[in-house]
Design a protein around this motif. Structure first.
Motif, PDB file in Angstrom:
ATOM      1  N   SER A  85       0.837  -1.204   0.000  1.00  0.00           N
ATOM      2  CA  SER A  85       0.000   0.000   0.000  1.00  0.00           C
ATOM      3  C   SER A  85       0.870   1.251   0.000  1.00  0.00           C
ATOM      4  N   ARG A  86       2.003   1.181   0.637  1.00  0.00           N
ATOM      5  CA  ARG A  86       2.906   2.349   0.637  1.00  0.00           C
ATOM      6  C   ARG A  86       3.558   2.540  -0.726  1.00  0.00           C
TER       7      ARG A  86
ATOM      8  N   ILE B 197       9.928   0.405  -2.054  1.00  0.00           N
ATOM      9  CA  ILE B 197      10.623   0.818  -0.828  1.00  0.00           C
ATOM     10  C   ILE B 197      11.447  -0.350  -0.300  1.00  0.00           C
TER      11      ILE B 197
ATOM     12  N   TYR C 232       2.286   1.658  -3.521  1.00  0.00           N
ATOM     13  CA  TYR C 232       1.212   2.152  -4.372  1.00  0.00           C
ATOM     14  C   TYR C 232       1.042   3.652  -4.191  1.00  0.00           C
ATOM     15  N   HIS C 233       1.102   4.062  -2.951  1.00  0.00           N
ATOM     16  CA  HIS C 233       0.887   5.460  -2.605  1.00  0.00           C
ATOM     17  C   HIS C 233       2.056   6.333  -3.049  1.00  0.00           C
ATOM     18  N   GLU C 234       3.265   5.850  -2.809  1.00  0.00           N
ATOM     19  CA  GLU C 234       4.441   6.672  -3.095  1.00  0.00           C
ATOM     20  C   GLU C 234       4.867   6.603  -4.541  1.00  0.00           C
ATOM     21  N   GLY C 235       4.441   5.567  -5.245  1.00  0.00           N
ATOM     22  CA  GLY C 235       4.783   5.470  -6.659  1.00  0.00           C
ATOM     23  C   GLY C 235       6.132   4.844  -6.923  1.00  0.00           C
ATOM     24  N   ARG C 236       6.774   4.316  -5.905  1.00  0.00           N
ATOM     25  CA  ARG C 236       8.043   3.624  -6.134  1.00  0.00           C
ATOM     26  C   ARG C 236       8.293   2.601  -5.030  1.00  0.00           C
TER      27      ARG C 236
ATOM     28  N   ILE D 259       6.601   9.578 -13.148  1.00  0.00           N
ATOM     29  CA  ILE D 259       5.912   8.364 -13.595  1.00  0.00           C
ATOM     30  C   ILE D 259       5.806   7.398 -12.430  1.00  0.00           C
ATOM     31  N   HIS D 260       4.620   6.839 -12.240  1.00  0.00           N
ATOM     32  CA  HIS D 260       4.428   5.873 -11.165  1.00  0.00           C
ATOM     33  C   HIS D 260       5.227   4.612 -11.474  1.00  0.00           C
TER      34      HIS D 260
ATOM     35  N   LEU E 210       5.257  -3.568  -6.147  1.00  0.00           N
ATOM     36  CA  LEU E 210       3.879  -3.966  -6.469  1.00  0.00           C
ATOM     37  C   LEU E 210       3.874  -5.212  -7.353  1.00  0.00           C
TER      38      LEU E 210
ATOM     39  N   PHE F 128       4.552   1.609 -11.160  1.00  0.00           N
ATOM     40  CA  PHE F 128       3.792   0.576 -11.871  1.00  0.00           C
ATOM     41  C   PHE F 128       3.851   0.798 -13.376  1.00  0.00           C
ATOM     42  N   ASP F 129       3.634   2.066 -13.785  1.00  0.00           N
ATOM     43  CA  ASP F 129       3.642   2.358 -15.225  1.00  0.00           C
ATOM     44  C   ASP F 129       5.043   2.177 -15.802  1.00  0.00           C
TER      45      ASP F 129
ATOM     46  N   PRO G  46      11.681   4.743 -10.915  1.00  0.00           N
ATOM     47  CA  PRO G  46      10.934   5.150 -12.115  1.00  0.00           C
ATOM     48  C   PRO G  46      11.385   6.540 -12.554  1.00  0.00           C
TER      49      PRO G  46
END
Lengths: 507, 393
Positions: free
Chosen positions: A11-12, A20, A14-18, A207-208, A185, A210-211, A203
């Motif tokens: 979840s973190r 950890i 997802y939230h932060e976009g990279r 850009i997230h 993720l 995930f992308d 990333p």
């Protein structure tokens, strides 16, 4: 409950976009300049490395391209420089020895061992197969194969087998190294792609992760098994190469014709090489855990034994006897248990799952009574008592043995009683040994105890030479044999997927 | 036996055609069936399978098209290995069978059903009846050795017929029928060089065993005359020389039997799926990618989805699209089934983060919320310097 931690970390991310970090320490040895190996096979050909790139990671790589890797002469000629380099590097690394004292016993082991780094676990398997092939070559028409190829094959096979040992760092597949140290993720299935892992860790700005990872998944090619698009190019280049050489294996002719295939594979290797360098550099920034040295000492020892054995012309079994298999399995299981224990004991982030599962407790030392005595058989002996106030309620059976993480290689503490206290519990523990200053925490100290320990459970005897097992194979496993019969057969022509009714049949 | 159902009605055909739209039609094969087995819990995948939608080709031309292709060298190797087995009157196949089974196949009759019949549905049906009559002929007279190359067995999957092409059915060994499968990856020191490939090869063989037994059963013969051991023929070591392996596939047979029983019935699908559900626009290459993606979302919204990375990514052509949707929705399933299953009552990763930082859980979230909050607290205690939050509110 590890999954609860995984969910929180996801979840973190997802939230932060990279991604950890999931550890505070690095749990694998990384040499200053490990030998990097990147391999590309010809599609479906498990023993044919169409290209091998090697060199000190962080520096330049050398590239061996056979042109037609299914032609034994061309293949071996191309692999020869790699084999000679590898053998020289292995022997050099094993040369300088240091003495090691363990108790009254002194032995010598290499001061260092040569570390190999590859992009992923599939490369480890590919190295193992190539090693199996080259390590046991038969003479062909009275011509003895290059001894460097055979020796290199045995080194490669040894490395691939050592890679099964949990916590080893002789052959490091970077996908495993990264996924052990980062929360992403990515599902375990996707974590096998180093480029995807890297994209999620760093990333591009804005850009997230995930992308970035999905983009990397589409564009990055890691090997060793080529994708369809790569081998479509290879097919054309290889066809032209074979037409132009017209059956010739003359080095002068080959060298003149090899250019396009070399360029093709160099283009494939370059991004992987850069990626590996970047990943190793990033992981190196994390301080190494204390036990990394001990585990690499085990690797050095194995490396030393191997080099001595092979240089003296030793051969390895290629099929284990049941006794060997049982002993190897036990060794691997012990190594795994020890690796997990060391990781959690040294790295507070790795202890979290054990705390969540109730396999570890943490709290404040309320009091230590080092004058407490219990009667053991006849005499009353000192067995210190410890009262621990935990933050969270503890449920453990009386008699459960826990090790204080500061003395995980020593004697355990036994749970005597547990009472609720505030929002947590008061746990009374008794040391299973006589008091010594280093065995006792002081009052007011915050400590962690867990079921994990690093001392051997006891002295383990080797299995008898003829274990009294009821189920045994009728025949003993075959002696190591060459597997190269048929490797000089004419190569099979490439076939495009569109030319067959159902290409899936050949998967 | 009610396995072979009556012909499905024209209404059902029309409904399936509507669902399929312009997407490429998938011919059910043993590989497609085992791929579907991995994702059968997903309602969208079930509808696509029943309507014979080729999921691997629905997203052709978009960034969501998954690379399921193979290297031409890998295909060439497979083609060459099959050809090697058939060359010179199946000499290599006979040798591999004789060496591996301890029965002399040099004079056995080998019938190549692939060459004798046209490669269309009529041909397949002819091969089905030839296979069936040969099987029965020979189990009643087990003295004769016969090998059927390219035997075809028919099964109804969810009410629609499907044809399965077995590489070999060797008849007469120990009075039984042995099912064989050819694979071109090598076996070294008695171990396959690819464990996953071995698993799917054995699954394929198990399907033929099951269908062979049904064929005998339907004809009133003893189904157990089809052996539970499958035969796998692969190259040995670095060359292409075929070598035979025998392995029991009984447990796989039982699994596939359950799977066939559980396959979605096309009749139910045609009745139950809303009339607006179609993959037509999703596969329309003249539309922009976003529109095709939206059309897919519409279908999935109607039908429901079960995304599980490990099985979907290896088996279903929709997986990248589903992963994209899962990410957009913050669905925990994208990280893997184990994590998602530990979060009953919690739909999104954002909610996981809220609960982890101490937000009060609803009653349905309560069981999963407590460990999350604990995990977050313990992790933050262990790693005090958290990375900078980029998107934090």
């Amino acid at each position: 409950m590890t999954t609860a931690l995984d969910a929180v970390l996801a979840s973190r991310v997802y939230h932060e976009g990279r991604a950890i970090r999931r550890t505070t320490l690095r749990h694998a040895h990384l040499a200053d300049a490990p030998l990097g190996i990147v391999m590309w096979r010809l599609g479906g050909e498990r023993f044919r490395a169409a290209a091998v790139a090697w060199g000190p990671l962080g520096g330049d790589f050398q590239l061996a391209v056979a042109g037609e890797p299914r032609n034994r002469d061309l293949y071996f000629a191309a692999l020869a420089p790699f084999a000679r380099n590898l053998c020289a590097a292995v022997r050099r690394a094993a040369e300088a020895k240091v003495a090691r004292r363990r108790g009254r016993h002194t032995d010598v082991l290499p001061a260092d061992a040569m570390q190999i780094v590859v992009p992923n676990r599939t490369s480890v398997a590919a190295i193992g197969l190539l090693g199996r092939y080259l390590g046991y070559l038969s003479d062909r028409a009275g011509v003895v194969p290059d001894p460097a190829l055979i020796e290199a094959g045995r080194h490669l096979r040894f490395y691939a087998r050592q890679a099964r040992v949990p916590g080893q760092a002789l052959l490091v597949p970077l996908d495993r190294l990264v996924s052990e140290h980062w929360a992403t993720l990515l599902s375990p299935f996707e974590q096998a792609n180093l480029a995807v892992l890297d994209a999620q860790i760093e990333p591009p700005p804005g850009i997230h992760g995930f992308d970035a990872a999905t983009l990397a998944e589409v564009s990055a090619r890691i090997g060793p098994e080529p994708t369809e698009d790569i081998d479509r190019v290879t097919t054309d280049l290889l066809q032209r190469f074979n037409e132009n050489r017209d059956g010739s294996t003359d080095p002068a002719v080959i060298e003149r014709l090899l250019g396009p295939l070399q360029d093709h594979y160099a283009r494939l290797v370059e991004p992987v090489w850069a990626l590996m360098g970047r990943v190793v550099e990033r992981e190196r920034r994390l301080p190494a855990a204390p036990s990394v040295v001990r585990r690499f000492e085990g690797d050095r020892e194995a490396f030393g034994h191997h080099v001595e054995w092979v240089v003296d012309g030793g051969r390895y079994r290629t099929t284990d006897t049941p006794r060997q298999a049982a002993m190897t399995l036990r060794r691997l299981e012990d190594a795994l248990a020890r690796y997990k224990a060391e990781k959690a004991i040294e790295d507070p982030a790795c202890m979290v799952p054990y705390l969540l599962d109730g396999d570890a407790i943490r709290g404040m030392v309320a009091s230590v009574n080092d004058q407490h005595r219990v009667v053991v058989r006849v005499n009353a002996v000192l067995r210190p008592l410890l009262a621990l106030d935990t933050d969270e309620p503890v449920t453990l059976p009386a008699g459960k043995k826990l090790w204080w993480i500061a003395t995980a290689d020593d004697k355990p503490w036994e749970v005597i009683a547990i009472q609720p206290r505030g929002s947590g519990s008061r746990v009374v523990l008794q040391l299973c040994a006589a008091p010594r200053p280093d065995r006792l925490p002081s009052a007011g100290e915050r400590i962690t105890l867990s079921t994990l320990h690093t001392a051997a459970d006891g002295y383990r005897l080797a299995l008898p030479n003829d274990p009294p097992w009821t189920h045994r194979p009728v025949e003993p496993p075959p002696a190591p044999e060459a597997i190269d019969a048929g490797d000089a057969d004419a190569p099979t022509p490439a076939v495009d997927a569109a030319a067959v009714p159902d290409p899936e049949v050949y998967r | 036996m009610a396995r072979h159902q009556n012909r499905i009605g024209p209404g059902v055909e029309a409904a399936l055609e509507r669902i399929r739209g312009r997407t490429a039609q998938m011919r059910p094969s043993v590989r497609r069936l085992s791929a579907f087995a991995n994702v059968h819990a997903c309602p969208t995948a079930a509808v696509a399978f029943a309507a014979r939608v080729d999921t691997n080709r629905v997203f052709t031309g978009t960034s969501l098209e998954m690379p399921f292709g193979q290297s031409p060298f890998a295909i060439g190797r497979g083609v060459a290995f099959e050809a090697l087995l058939r060359r010179h009157g199946h000499a290599e196949l006979r040798r591999a069978l004789s060496d591996g089974l301890g029965v002399d196949f040099s004079a056995a009759g080998v019938e190549n059903l692939r060459e004798a019949y046209p490669p269309n549905r009529t041909g397949l049906n002819l091969r089905v009846s030839v296979t069936k009559s040969r099987l029965i002929e020979i189990v009643t007279n087990p003295a004769e050795l016969i090998v059927l190359d390219g035997a075809v067995l028919r099964a109804d999957i969810g009410g629609l017929p499907a044809w399965f092409e077995a590489d070999e059915m060797a008849i007469g060994v120990e009075g039984k029928v042995l099912v064989g499968e050819n694979k071109s990856w090598p076996v070294v020191d008695g171990r396959p060089t690819d464990e996953d490939a071995l698993g799917s090869a054995l699954d394929q063989a198990a399907t033929y065993v099951l269908l062979g037994r049904r064929t005998l059963d339907d004809a009133g013969a003893d189904p157990d005359l089809v052996a539970g051991d499958a035969v796998l023929i692969t190259p040995r070591n670095t060359g292409l020389t075929p070598v035979l392996h025998r392995q029991s596939v009984e447990s796989r047979v039982r699994r596939i039997e359950r799977l066939l029983q559980a396959a979605p019935q096309v009749g139910d699908i045609a009745d139950g799926v809303p009339a607006s559900v179609t993959f037509d626009r999703v596969a329309d290459t003249s539309l922009p990618e976003q529109e095709r993606m939206d059309a897919f979302d519409e279908v999935v919204d109607r039908l429901g989805r079960r995304y599980e990375p490990a099985s979907c990514l290896s088996s279903c052509g929709f997986a990248w699209a589903c992963r994209q949707c899962a990410f957009a929705a913050g669905d925990p399933s994208m990280v893997g089934g184990v994590v998602a299953q530990s979060l009953p009552g919690i739909a999104t990763l954002d909610r996981v983060a809220e609960l982890a930082s101490g937000a009060p859980p609803s009653s349905s979230e309560a069981p999963a919320a407590e460990p999350l909050a604990r995990a977050a607290r313990l992790f933050d205690e262990a790693v005090p310097v958290a990375a900078p939050r980029r998107r934090s509110a």
